[in-house]
Scaffold this active site. Structure first.
Site, PDB file in Angstrom:
ATOM      1  CG  ASP A  29      -2.143   0.996   1.153  1.00  0.00           C
ATOM      2  OD1 ASP A  29      -2.221   1.297  -0.062  1.00  0.00           O
ATOM      3  OD2 ASP A  29      -2.669   1.129   2.017  1.00  0.00           O
ATOM      4  NE  ARG A  33      -1.227   6.496   1.104  1.00  0.00           N
ATOM      5  CZ  ARG A  33      -1.470   5.675   2.175  1.00  0.00           C
ATOM      6  NH1 ARG A  33      -1.394   5.951   3.645  1.00  0.00           N
ATOM      7  NH2 ARG A  33      -1.996   4.390   1.994  1.00  0.00           N
ATOM      8  CB  THR A  75     -13.178  -7.531  -4.483  1.00  0.00           C
ATOM      9  OG1 THR A  75     -13.215  -7.756  -3.039  1.00  0.00           O
ATOM     10  CG2 THR A  75     -13.118  -9.101  -4.881  1.00  0.00           C
ATOM     11  CD  GLU A  76     -13.355  -4.813  -1.075  1.00  0.00           C
ATOM     12  OE1 GLU A  76     -12.091  -5.188  -1.175  1.00  0.00           O
ATOM     13  OE2 GLU A  76     -14.254  -5.646  -0.838  1.00  0.00           O
ATOM     14  CG  ASN A  77      -7.936  -1.880  -5.029  1.00  0.00           C
ATOM     15  OD1 ASN A  77      -7.176  -2.824  -4.894  1.00  0.00           O
ATOM     16  ND2 ASN A  77      -8.125  -1.127  -4.212  1.00  0.00           N
ATOM     17  CB  ILE A 204      -6.223  -7.268   7.093  1.00  0.00           C
ATOM     18  CG1 ILE A 204      -7.541  -7.626   7.893  1.00  0.00           C
ATOM     19  CG2 ILE A 204      -5.009  -7.473   8.253  1.00  0.00           C
ATOM     20  CD1 ILE A 204      -7.518  -9.131   8.465  1.00  0.00           C
ATOM     21  CB  SER A 205      -7.684  -3.580   3.133  1.00  0.00           C
ATOM     22  OG  SER A 205      -7.285  -2.412   3.614  1.00  0.00           O
ATOM     23  CD  GLU A 216       3.389 -12.752  15.798  1.00  0.00           C
ATOM     24  OE1 GLU A 216       3.290 -11.448  16.323  1.00  0.00           O
ATOM     25  OE2 GLU A 216       2.787 -13.651  16.408  1.00  0.00           O
TER      26      GLU A 216
HETATM   27  C1  IPE Z   1      -5.340  -2.774  -0.163  1.00  0.00           C
HETATM   28  O1  IPE Z   1      -4.900  -1.426  -0.383  1.00  0.00           O
HETATM   29  C2  IPE Z   1      -5.274  -3.320  -1.544  1.00  0.00           C
HETATM   30  C3  IPE Z   1      -4.160  -3.613  -2.149  1.00  0.00           C
HETATM   31  C4  IPE Z   1      -2.900  -3.179  -1.443  1.00  0.00           C
HETATM   32  C5  IPE Z   1      -4.145  -4.213  -3.378  1.00  0.00           C
HETATM   33  P1  IPE Z   1      -6.111  -0.150  -0.391  1.00  0.00           P
HETATM   34  O2  IPE Z   1      -5.365   1.026  -0.623  1.00  0.00           O
HETATM   35  O3  IPE Z   1      -7.129  -0.552  -1.663  1.00  0.00           O
HETATM   36  O4  IPE Z   1      -6.933  -0.214   1.112  1.00  0.00           O
HETATM   37  P2  IPE Z   1      -7.842   0.845   1.716  1.00  0.00           P
HETATM   38  O5  IPE Z   1      -8.765   1.267   0.962  1.00  0.00           O
HETATM   39  O6  IPE Z   1      -6.787   1.829   2.302  1.00  0.00           O
HETATM   40  O7  IPE Z   1      -8.302   0.090   2.736  1.00  0.00           O
HETATM   41  C1  IPE Z   2      -1.666   0.365  -3.350  1.00  0.00           C
HETATM   42  O1  IPE Z   2      -1.345   1.479  -3.312  1.00  0.00           O
HETATM   43  C2  IPE Z   2      -1.764  -0.213  -4.780  1.00  0.00           C
HETATM   44  C3  IPE Z   2      -3.097  -0.875  -4.927  1.00  0.00           C
HETATM   45  C4  IPE Z   2      -4.334  -0.658  -4.019  1.00  0.00           C
HETATM   46  C5  IPE Z   2      -3.538  -1.368  -6.339  1.00  0.00           C
HETATM   47  P1  IPE Z   2      -2.671   2.545  -3.268  1.00  0.00           P
HETATM   48  O2  IPE Z   2      -2.842   2.966  -4.701  1.00  0.00           O
HETATM   49  O3  IPE Z   2      -3.927   2.139  -2.369  1.00  0.00           O
HETATM   50  O4  IPE Z   2      -1.835   3.942  -2.720  1.00  0.00           O
HETATM   51  P2  IPE Z   2      -2.342   4.905  -1.814  1.00  0.00           P
HETATM   52  O5  IPE Z   2      -2.786   4.160  -0.533  1.00  0.00           O
HETATM   53  O6  IPE Z   2      -3.477   5.481  -2.324  1.00  0.00           O
HETATM   54  O7  IPE Z   2      -1.337   5.774  -1.382  1.00  0.00           O
HETATM   55 MG    MG Z   3      -3.988   2.534  -0.456  1.00  0.00          MG
END
Ligand code: IPE
Ligand code: IPE
Ligand code: MG
Length: 249
Positions: A29, A33, A75-77, A204-205, A216
């Site tokens: 993640d 950012r 699945t939420e992405n 843990i999303s 852990e």
């Molecule tokens: C979790 O990250 C999914 C992946 C790293 C693929 P997200 O950025 O989607 O999770 P949230 O929205 O912060 O919970």
């Molecule tokens: C994780 O990075 C990648 C995916 C979820 C695909 P993010 O794209 O969620 O990055 P942030 O959380 O917006 O910084």
């Molecule tokens: Mg993210």
């Protein structure tokens, strides 16, 4: 030279090779950012994140970690902009193609988990080719979760078992943890010992909800594109100071 010998040579001296997590799960993640901090489009963060993943996989091989499972797309992405979703899907497809030769030569065994039904046919073909080409490999077991959701995975397992009960193949009273685990996408992998989440989020999303029961958890503020060998080393050192009790006194 065997991969085990290599790992013993390259493992930092303060890490104990007998105390390493065997299976590491990673929520990668912070790509967005990372890019924003630099005034780049989010896509640049994803591109750099892919480089980080390549290095981490290599490091797992060098240090003797036997399984790495990474969360690439939840699945939420799908709720992100079409531009970002398309970019990510193309990035995955390119990675499976461009990295295949390297994975084959490094002995990596690739698996992709999640609901692959709604992925593009060309991404599915790239996944299939990579799976087939690496299926007999004995090195790091590398699992990429794409269109993955932990709840959906458990529901799917329940549906399969319910159908078997309906057909009289399974007795409902025989269903236990072991049986249910067999219908999860990760059926032939041990549960992760360590979950790493980058970018500081303490959640843990919807990742590996069942499998992480006793993992852990290590959360670092480092954003995924910056998660280098040194950061990984810190995570492993931290893990080695944990006392895993599994409910015992
Ligand atoms: C979790 O990250 C999914 C992946 C790293 C693929 P997200 O950025 O989607 O999770 P949230 O929205 O912060 O919970
Ligand atoms: C994780 O990075 C990648 C995916 C979820 C695909 P993010 O794209 O969620 O990055 P942030 O959380 O917006 O910084
Ligand atoms: Mg993210």
């Amino acid at each position: 030279m065997t991969s085990k010998t290599t790992s013993l040579i390259e493992l930092p001296t303060d890490l104990d090779c007998t105390q390493l997590p065997q299976h590491i799960a990673v929520i990668m993640d912070g790509n967005g950012r990372w890019a924003k901090q630099r005034g780049f489009p989010r896509m640049m963060g994803h591109k750099r994140g892919a480089d980080t993943l390549r290095d981490l996989l290599r490091c797992c091989k060098d240090w003797g970690i036997s399984a790495l499972t990474v969360y690439a797309f939840s699945t939420e992405n799908w709720g992100r902009s079409m531009e970002e979703v398309d970019f990510l899907m193309t990035l995955f497809e390119n990675l499976f193609q461009l990295e295949l030769a390297e994975m084959v030569s490094e002995g990596v065994k690739l698996e992709v988990v999640g609901n692959l039904d709604n992925l593009t046919p060309s991404l599915c073909s790239a996944i299939d080719r990579a799976r087939v080409a690496t299926r007999h490999n004995q090195g790091v077991r590398f699992t990429v979760a794409i269109n993955y959701g932990g709840r959906q995975e458990i529901v799917r397992a329940c549906q399969i078992l319910a159908a078997q009960v309906q057909q009289g193949i399974v007795k409902s009273t025989d269903i236990d943890e072991q049986m249910l685990s067999k219908y999860l996408h990760t059926a032939d992998l041990p549960d992760p010992d360590l979950l790493i989440r980058t970018s500081g989020e303490m959640r843990i999303s919807n990742f590996l909800l069942w499998q992480l029961a006793y993992a852990e958890i290590y959360v670092t503020d480092t954003l995924w594109p910056d998660f280098d060998r040194l950061a990984f080393h810190q995570a492993l050192l931290n893990y080695q100071h944990r006392h895993r009790r599994f409910g015992k006194a």
